[in-house]
Design an enzyme around this catalytic site. Structure first.
Site, PDB file in Angstrom:
ATOM      1  N   GLY A 191       0.844  -1.190   0.000  1.00 52.31           N
ATOM      2  CA  GLY A 191       0.000   0.000   0.000  1.00 52.31           C
ATOM      3  C   GLY A 191       0.874   1.231   0.000  1.00 52.31           C
ATOM      4  O   GLY A 191       1.958   1.240  -0.578  1.00 52.31           O
ATOM      5  N   CYS A 192       0.436   2.246   0.678  1.00 50.94           N
ATOM      6  CA  CYS A 192       1.171   3.500   0.744  1.00 50.94           C
ATOM      7  C   CYS A 192       2.540   3.282   1.385  1.00 50.94           C
ATOM      8  O   CYS A 192       2.645   2.684   2.450  1.00 50.94           O
ATOM      9  CB  CYS A 192       0.372   4.491   1.567  1.00 50.94           C
ATOM     10  SG  CYS A 192       1.227   6.038   1.871  1.00 50.94           S
TER      11      CYS A 192
END
Length: 179
Positions: free
Chosen positions: A14-15
């Protein structure tokens, strides 16, 4: 005085702000660099290009670790238990291929270990694990303002509502691996 056995690991969960904040806390981790990998766009991509979802790159971190202190297997377990490896191209509200769950291996030993760890953790999830295992082709370092993002921006909403709970989960599950 012991000699260090420095190795690299590259993960996308993800981020990259979230995964970077997690791995900075781990004993034996020397350095964590946020960046991009896995795409096919020519040249060094920018954050804006990555966010478009058109480059094929994922937001990743590259971890330099001392294998005498922490094993690659332990890093994989931490990675697999501090993000959701069951959501395709998504982590929480972040959506798109740039947020996919991916392990980029640096050699065949890392590939084999990634496969072992995925099999080991899969039974703990209700939904199928969709984490990609791929060879690392190239790693592009992200812009400077993305490095040490959580440390430098704790007061921001994203950090408070997304990263801080991930760190609490890390501390609960892996207290014995923390600096």
């Amino acid at each position: 005085m012991s000699h260090k056995n420095l190795q690299l690991a590259t993960f996308g969960g993800g981020c990259f702000w979230c995964t970077e904040a997690v791995f900075i806390e781990i004993k034996g981790v020397e350095k964590v660099v946020s960046g991009y990998s896995g795409g096919n766009a020519p040249g060094h991509p920018t954050y804006r290009e990555i966010c478009s979802g058109l480059t094929g790159h994922a937001e990743v971190i590259q971890v330099t670790f001392d294998a005498h202190v922490i094993s690659y297997e332990d890093l994989l377990v931490i990675f697999m238990t501090t993000h959701d490896p069951t959501t395709l191209n998504r982590q929480g509200a972040d959506r798109g291929t740039q947020y996919r769950s991916v392990i980029y291996y640096h050699d065949e030993k890392q590939k084999e270990m990634a496969e072992v760890v995925l099999k080991k953790v899969t039974p703990y999830y209700k939904d199928p694990v969709v984490t990609e295992i791929s060879p690392l082709d190239v790693f592009y370092e992200a812009e400077g303002y993305h490095q040490n993002y959580y440390k430098n921006n704790r007061e921001q909403g994203y950090c408070s509502f997304v990263i801080t709970p991930k760190l609490a989960k890390l501390r609960k599950l892996h207290a014995d691996k923390l600096k």
